[in-house]
Scaffold this active site. Sequence first.
Site, mmCIF file in Angstrom:
data_model
loop_
_atom_site.group_PDB
_atom_site.id
_atom_site.type_symbol
_atom_site.label_atom_id
_atom_site.label_comp_id
_atom_site.label_asym_id
_atom_site.label_seq_id
_atom_site.Cartn_x
_atom_site.Cartn_y
_atom_site.Cartn_z
ATOM 1 N N CYS A 79 101.427 -30.895 55.873
ATOM 2 C CA CYS A 79 102.372 -30.051 55.145
ATOM 3 C C CYS A 79 103.164 -29.177 56.122
ATOM 4 O O CYS A 79 104.051 -29.670 56.803
ATOM 5 C CB CYS A 79 101.653 -29.269 54.049
ATOM 6 S SG CYS A 79 102.777 -28.600 52.796
ATOM 7 N N HIS A 173 99.504 -33.490 50.613
ATOM 8 C CA HIS A 173 98.144 -33.006 50.885
ATOM 9 C C HIS A 173 97.124 -34.120 50.645
ATOM 10 O O HIS A 173 96.672 -34.313 49.518
ATOM 11 C CB HIS A 173 97.818 -31.799 49.995
ATOM 12 C CG HIS A 173 98.444 -30.536 50.452
ATOM 13 N ND1 HIS A 173 97.752 -29.569 51.140
ATOM 14 C CD2 HIS A 173 99.716 -30.083 50.338
ATOM 15 C CE1 HIS A 173 98.565 -28.559 51.427
ATOM 16 N NE2 HIS A 173 99.764 -28.849 50.949
ATOM 17 N N GLU A 175 94.092 -34.063 51.246
ATOM 18 C CA GLU A 175 92.813 -33.461 50.853
ATOM 19 C C GLU A 175 92.787 -32.981 49.411
ATOM 20 O O GLU A 175 91.742 -32.547 48.919
ATOM 21 C CB GLU A 175 92.478 -32.300 51.796
ATOM 22 C CG GLU A 175 93.241 -31.023 51.554
ATOM 23 C CD GLU A 175 94.713 -31.031 51.971
ATOM 24 O OE1 GLU A 175 95.380 -30.003 51.741
ATOM 25 O OE2 GLU A 175 95.202 -32.041 52.513
#
Length: 194
Positions: A79, A173, A175
């Site tokens: 990001c 993202h 994650e």
Amino acid sequence: MLLMIDNYDSFTYNIVQYFGELNQDVKVVRNDQVTLEDIERWQPKYLVVGPGPCSPTEAGISIPAIHHFAGRIPLLGVCLGHQAIGQAFGGNIIRAKTVMHGRLSDMYHTDKGIFSNLPSPFSATRYHSLVIEQESLPECLEVTCWTNQNDGSIEEIMGVKHKTLPVEGVQFHPESILSQHGHQIFKNFLEIYA
């Protein structure tokens, strides 16, 4: 050891957890509480520049660390870290067409680098209002992941890879719980640049 630069983001420890699940010893440092000399002394095997709520210019040591360690330590930007890679190599960071906070998008990719052996497209979560400008993308970086416009052309850059150095970035993202293939993206990074 994998060194994670924390740009004061709530997702930092989700990334740390994913890398921990991939058997990495992760050291986390805040972007304004570490020096290049500290990083040199610790001799990390990998460097991850994490997400954050600001622009790359405001991200403490992130850009200086990219300048200093690119080509010396495998580097991944997530990001804000991805944007910092773009800016560090000469690209412009601009406002995204649409602010994306917790929204899913289809990610199309080249099947290169960290996207190797992943389906295209796959779904990933986006939390950002800035992107790397396509028109100023540095010659040394190639687009590896993107969102599509209705006509099939690139809407916004979602991944970059340096053409000669072990440096990659993702705008989305991996994650996030709703992102597909997040573990595999991080695993690919570790394996490709081992």
